[in-house]
Scaffold this motif. Structure first.
Motif, PDB file in Angstrom:
ATOM      1  N   GLU A  70      13.464 -26.216 -25.408  1.00 32.62           N
ATOM      2  CA  GLU A  70      14.375 -25.083 -25.261  1.00 32.62           C
ATOM      3  C   GLU A  70      14.120 -24.427 -23.921  1.00 32.62           C
ATOM      4  OE1 GLU A  70      14.233 -22.451 -28.537  1.00 32.62           O
ATOM      5  OE2 GLU A  70      14.558 -24.073 -29.977  1.00 32.62           O
ATOM      6  N   VAL A  71      15.182 -24.266 -23.151  1.00 29.14           N
ATOM      7  CA  VAL A  71      15.013 -23.675 -21.841  1.00 29.14           C
ATOM      8  C   VAL A  71      15.858 -22.412 -21.757  1.00 29.14           C
ATOM      9  CG1 VAL A  71      14.472 -25.842 -20.707  1.00 29.14           C
ATOM     10  CG2 VAL A  71      16.825 -25.114 -20.854  1.00 29.14           C
ATOM     11  N   GLU A  72      15.276 -21.379 -21.174  1.00 35.30           N
ATOM     12  CA  GLU A  72      16.002 -20.138 -20.961  1.00 35.30           C
ATOM     13  C   GLU A  72      16.830 -20.216 -19.690  1.00 35.30           C
ATOM     14  OE1 GLU A  72      16.396 -17.128 -22.344  1.00 35.30           O
ATOM     15  OE2 GLU A  72      15.339 -17.628 -24.193  1.00 35.30           O
ATOM     16  N   VAL A  73      16.347 -20.950 -18.708  1.00 32.09           N
ATOM     17  CA  VAL A  73      17.058 -21.056 -17.427  1.00 32.09           C
ATOM     18  C   VAL A  73      17.262 -22.527 -17.108  1.00 32.09           C
ATOM     19  CG1 VAL A  73      16.191 -18.911 -16.473  1.00 32.09           C
ATOM     20  CG2 VAL A  73      14.876 -20.979 -16.188  1.00 32.09           C
ATOM     21  N   GLY A  74      18.323 -22.807 -16.344  1.00 30.24           N
ATOM     22  CA  GLY A  74      18.564 -24.161 -15.875  1.00 30.24           C
ATOM     23  C   GLY A  74      19.015 -25.093 -16.976  1.00 30.24           C
ATOM     24  N   ASP A  75      19.082 -26.367 -16.605  1.00 33.55           N
ATOM     25  CA  ASP A  75      19.520 -27.380 -17.557  1.00 33.55           C
ATOM     26  C   ASP A  75      18.334 -27.879 -18.356  1.00 33.55           C
ATOM     27  OD1 ASP A  75      22.052 -27.180 -16.578  1.00 33.55           O
ATOM     28  OD2 ASP A  75      21.804 -28.795 -15.128  1.00 33.55           O
ATOM     29  N   PRO A  76      18.534 -28.199 -19.644  1.00 34.61           N
ATOM     30  CA  PRO A  76      17.454 -28.838 -20.398  1.00 34.61           C
ATOM     31  C   PRO A  76      17.295 -30.290 -19.948  1.00 34.61           C
ATOM     32  CG  PRO A  76      19.420 -28.682 -21.733  1.00 34.61           C
ATOM     33  CD  PRO A  76      19.736 -28.001 -20.439  1.00 34.61           C
ATOM     34  N   VAL A  77      16.280 -30.927 -20.502  1.00 35.29           N
ATOM     35  CA  VAL A  77      16.048 -32.317 -20.122  1.00 35.29           C
ATOM     36  C   VAL A  77      17.167 -33.200 -20.664  1.00 35.29           C
ATOM     37  CG1 VAL A  77      13.566 -32.046 -19.988  1.00 35.29           C
ATOM     38  CG2 VAL A  77      14.617 -32.733 -22.130  1.00 35.29           C
ATOM     39  N   ASP A  78      17.199 -34.422 -20.151  1.00 36.14           N
ATOM     40  CA  ASP A  78      18.274 -35.354 -20.444  1.00 36.14           C
ATOM     41  C   ASP A  78      18.386 -35.633 -21.940  1.00 36.14           C
ATOM     42  OD1 ASP A  78      20.323 -36.856 -19.600  1.00 36.14           O
ATOM     43  OD2 ASP A  78      19.129 -38.652 -19.168  1.00 36.14           O
ATOM     44  N   ASP A  79      17.275 -36.026 -22.548  1.00 29.39           N
ATOM     45  CA  ASP A  79      17.272 -36.397 -23.956  1.00 29.39           C
ATOM     46  C   ASP A  79      16.325 -35.452 -24.699  1.00 29.39           C
ATOM     47  OD1 ASP A  79      17.479 -37.576 -26.349  1.00 29.39           O
ATOM     48  OD2 ASP A  79      16.643 -39.526 -25.756  1.00 29.39           O
ATOM     49  N   VAL A  80      16.901 -34.354 -25.216  1.00 31.85           N
ATOM     50  CA  VAL A  80      16.059 -33.287 -25.761  1.00 31.85           C
ATOM     51  C   VAL A  80      15.289 -33.752 -26.989  1.00 31.85           C
ATOM     52  CG1 VAL A  80      16.096 -30.984 -26.772  1.00 31.85           C
ATOM     53  CG2 VAL A  80      17.556 -31.509 -24.832  1.00 31.85           C
ATOM     54  N   ASP A  81      15.951 -34.536 -27.845  1.00 31.64           N
ATOM     55  CA  ASP A  81      15.309 -34.915 -29.106  1.00 31.64           C
ATOM     56  C   ASP A  81      14.093 -35.799 -28.887  1.00 31.64           C
ATOM     57  OD1 ASP A  81      17.206 -33.504 -30.451  1.00 31.64           O
ATOM     58  OD2 ASP A  81      18.602 -35.197 -30.544  1.00 31.64           O
ATOM     59  N   ALA A  82      14.167 -36.633 -27.860  1.00 35.60           N
ATOM     60  CA  ALA A  82      13.064 -37.569 -27.627  1.00 35.60           C
ATOM     61  C   ALA A  82      11.934 -36.939 -26.836  1.00 35.60           C
ATOM     62  CB  ALA A  82      13.578 -38.799 -26.884  1.00 35.60           C
ATOM     63  N   LEU A  83      12.144 -35.697 -26.400  1.00 40.63           N
ATOM     64  CA  LEU A  83      11.144 -35.103 -25.512  1.00 40.63           C
ATOM     65  C   LEU A  83       9.881 -34.737 -26.266  1.00 40.63           C
ATOM     66  CD1 LEU A  83      10.592 -33.901 -22.599  1.00 40.63           C
ATOM     67  CD2 LEU A  83      11.121 -31.726 -23.658  1.00 40.63           C
ATOM     68  N   ASP A  84       8.769 -35.081 -25.649  1.00 36.90           N
ATOM     69  CA  ASP A  84       7.469 -34.714 -26.179  1.00 36.90           C
ATOM     70  C   ASP A  84       7.052 -33.439 -25.437  1.00 36.90           C
ATOM     71  OD1 ASP A  84       4.995 -34.721 -27.273  1.00 36.90           O
ATOM     72  OD2 ASP A  84       4.186 -36.241 -25.913  1.00 36.90           O
ATOM     73  N   GLU A  85       7.034 -32.320 -26.163  1.00 36.81           N
ATOM     74  CA  GLU A  85       6.742 -31.045 -25.499  1.00 36.81           C
ATOM     75  C   GLU A  85       5.301 -31.027 -25.000  1.00 36.81           C
ATOM     76  OE1 GLU A  85       7.750 -27.515 -27.525  1.00 36.81           O
ATOM     77  OE2 GLU A  85       9.807 -27.682 -26.813  1.00 36.81           O
ATOM     78  N   ARG A  86       5.143 -30.706 -23.727  1.00 42.27           N
ATOM     79  CA  ARG A  86       3.794 -30.753 -23.142  1.00 42.27           C
ATOM     80  C   ARG A  86       3.802 -30.100 -21.775  1.00 42.27           C
ATOM     81  NH1 ARG A  86       6.744 -35.217 -21.955  1.00 42.27           N
ATOM     82  NH2 ARG A  86       6.418 -36.199 -19.935  1.00 42.27           N
ATOM     83  N   PHE A  87       2.591 -29.855 -21.269  1.00 50.74           N
ATOM     84  CA  PHE A  87       2.431 -29.528 -19.860  1.00 50.74           C
ATOM     85  C   PHE A  87       1.966 -30.773 -19.135  1.00 50.74           C
ATOM     86  CE2 PHE A  87       1.630 -25.123 -21.422  1.00 50.74           C
ATOM     87  CZ  PHE A  87       2.610 -24.494 -20.681  1.00 50.74           C
TER      88      PHE A  87
END
Lengths: 394, 219
Positions: free
Chosen positions: B85-102
């Motif tokens: 989830e992003v407050e600013v800008g575009d989210p990543v291409d494939d949100v569902d497959a994204l592994d949330e991390r730093f």
């Protein structure tokens, strides 16, 4: 006559414990020698600096965050405000990075124009140093000479780009597009203004002259040498550890120049030397920049002679589709390595943009280098690092 | 265009113009592979002339210090917030497959040639902590302070993680994707007006005009 109890007067003076409590003084953020708004909290013992804590952030504009809500074309207008003394040179690594992502290459004429203007920006940046650094050490005359000559360079940049400091002249795929007039006017070609090359050549002759003048006026000056030779020595290993680049690193004996090793503009088609010195002191940093003005003038002369004709822009989609990927693009800015790490997720805006600015790393050595120095040398050392606070804070 | 074709076009361009160490696709791949082998890293990614070496986060300091022997120049350290989830800008291409991390990134460069690599390690979103490079590479200290205040990443062993840019009483980590940009809340994205097609001409591409033959400045 002398008994063991009697001591000589000079010894007596030494044996008196002088009470010099440590004093904390605040330098800046509004201080003429801090090139903007830098604050130093200096802990001093008499004339010696014990330690210094730089406080930055007064110029923080949050470009990395803003870039996440700007299109690639709009970011070009932001990045030339990072180091405003050499605005044009900041735009180049960014557009080159986006071009690598998109897979297009600027036409040769555009690349040469970028190279000419980057070197003009380098000369103008170094001339600011040539004027401000002696001023910080108490010599006011070189300021007039160097800034007068800088006007010739700024006029050249202005007549091509329309801006003295913030050109915003680079586009993805080339330089300023060669169509114009808006929706009602016919397409028309735009190129460099007539007579630009002749004026550039004569300006480069002036640069050679001013380098000679500055060399005899400042570099050979005994007072200037007393303030700078052997002061603020940075050994090569410390310079590398703190990420110093550009003239500050080359003065420490590391002849590292991205124009020679990184393939971002046709620097391999022109002949120039990398100016380097071995001492690593303030004087050497000064001499390296003076030499770099000469080498830049050499590059500009050759580029003006060799510039190919052709379009100024490659064929670029009107709505730029940047594919997914991550690229690090860097260039040799007048102040050192200037790079952009662009993380694209395929959108019209970058997902993340890391700006690697040269002054940030160059400034980070301050606490180490100022430790144990004399207070008057603090200004000499700080000035010799040639940072711009906009470049530090971004 | 696909990633692969872009990539090869760029690589070929680099080889054609002849950079000092003749970087071609295979050279960069081989260089990345040799780094991975000598450092015992997890793997590598080579795209767009950029070498990324993936490192396990418990071997971060050890790997960077080993690599620092050949790649002498510490260039920069920063992080990326991969967030669904992003407050600013575009989210990543494939949100569902994204592994949330730093992702923590550190760039080292050689000063002898154009070599260099970006070392990447992954940290969890909750309580991200990593050992500090500051004791061995002093220049990393400020970069870690920046990453600490911008992303909230803890650098174990850095004694001076005080805010670098922001005021002392500032709350939040501005470069997190969850951190809103207030100016964007009150004003819509100004770039939207720029993507409309021009009133005349084809909307796809700008045709480059060739320059006049008798160009007076050409020498």
């Amino acid at each position: 006559m002398t008994t063991p109890e009697m001591i000589h007067r000079s010894d007596a003076a030494v044996s008196i414990e002088l009470q010099t409590p440590d004093m904390t003084i605040n330098i800046g953020p509004q201080h003429p020698s801090t090139h903007g708004v830098l604050r130093l909290i200096a802990n001093i013992d008499g004339e010696r600096v014990r330690d210094v804590e730089p406080v930055i952030g007064y110029m923080h504009r949050g470009y990395e965050k803003i870039s996440e809500v700007r299109t690639y074309a709009q970011i070009t207008a932001l990045v030339n405000r990072i180091d405003w003394v050499s605005g044009f040179a900041n735009e180049v690594p960014f557009v080159v990075g986006v071009e690598r992502l998109v897979g297009i290459e600027a036409p040769p004429r555009a690349q040469y124009i970028r190279m000419i203007l980057s070197e003009l920006a380098r000369i103008s940046s170094h001339l600011v140093f040539m004027s401000s650094y002696p001023l910080e050490l108490g010599a006011t005359t070189p300021l007039m000479h160097a800034l007068r000559e800088r006007e010739y360079i700024l006029e050249l940049i202005e007549e091509v780009t329309g801006g003295r400091f913030h050109p915003n002249f680079n586009r993805v795929g080339g330089v300023k597009p060669n169509y114009g007039g808006g929706s009602t006017t016919k397409k028309q070609s735009m190129d460099l203004p007539a007579g630009f090359f002749e004026r550039t050549r004569s300006a480069m002759d002036r640069m050679d002259k001013i380098c000679e003048d500055i060399e005899s006026l400042v570099a050979g000056n005994e007072l200037f040498k007393m303030r700078t030779v052997g002061v603020g020595v940075i050994p090569a290993d410390k310079a590398l550890e703190y990420g110093l680049t550009g003239p500050n690193l080359r003065a420490s004996g590391v002849a590292y120049d991205l124009r020679k090793v990184e393939n971002y503009l046709p620097y391999d088609e022109v002949d120039f030397d990398v100016a380097a010195q071995n001492g690593g002191d303030c004087y050497d940093r000064y001499v390296v920049r003076l030499e770099e003005i000469r080498e830049s003038a050499k590059i500009v002369r050759q580029a003006v002679d060799k510039i190919p004709s052709g379009p100024l822009q490659a064929k670029v989609p009107r709505v730029l589709k940047v594919p997914k990927g991550q690229v690090y693009s860097r260039s040799e800015n007048p102040k050192g390595e200037f790079g952009f790490y662009i993380v694209s997720e395929g959108g019209k805006m970058p997902y993340r943009l890391k700006i690697r600015s040269s002054s940030f790393s160059n400034l980070s050595i301050l606490p180490w280098i100022l430790k144990g120095q004399l207070l008057p040398d603090l200004v000499a050392i700080m000035g010799s690092l040639d940072f711009v606070l906009g470049d530090v804070d971004r | 265009m696909t990633d692969a074709s872009d990539n090869s076009a760029v690589e070929t361009a680099a080889a054609d113009t002849g950079s000092s160490d003749a970087e071609t696709v295979s050279d960069l791949d081989a260089y990345a592979a040799s780094l991975v082998e000598s450092l015992g890293a997890l793997g590598s990614t080579v795209e767009f002339d950029t070498v990324r070496i993936h490192v396990a986060n418990d071997r971060w300091v050890e790997t960077i210090n080993a690599a620092n022997k050949d790649l002498e120049l510490f260039s920069w350290l920063s992080a990326i917030d991969w967030s669904k989830e992003v407050e600013v800008g575009d989210p990543v291409d494939d949100v569902d497959a994204l592994d949330e991390r730093f992702e923590v990134l550190c760039r080292l460069s050689s000063v002898k040639n154009g070599d260099g690599a970006i070392f990447v390690t992954v940290l969890p979103k909750v309580d991200p902590t990593i050992a500090s490079l500051e004791p061995t590479i002093a220049g990393a200290g400020w970069h870690e302070r920046e990453a600490h205040e911008m992303f909230g990443i803890e650098f174990d062993g850095n004694p001076n993680l005080i805010p670098l840019y922001l005021p002392d009483d500032f709350i939040g980590n501005p470069l997190l994707k969850s951190y809103p940009l207030i100016s964007r809340e009150v004003k819509p994205f100004p770039g939207d007006v720029d993507v409309e097609p021009m009133p005349q001409g084809d909307a796809d591409a700008i045709e480059p005009d060739t320059l006049p033959e008798d160009e007076e400045d050409a020498s």
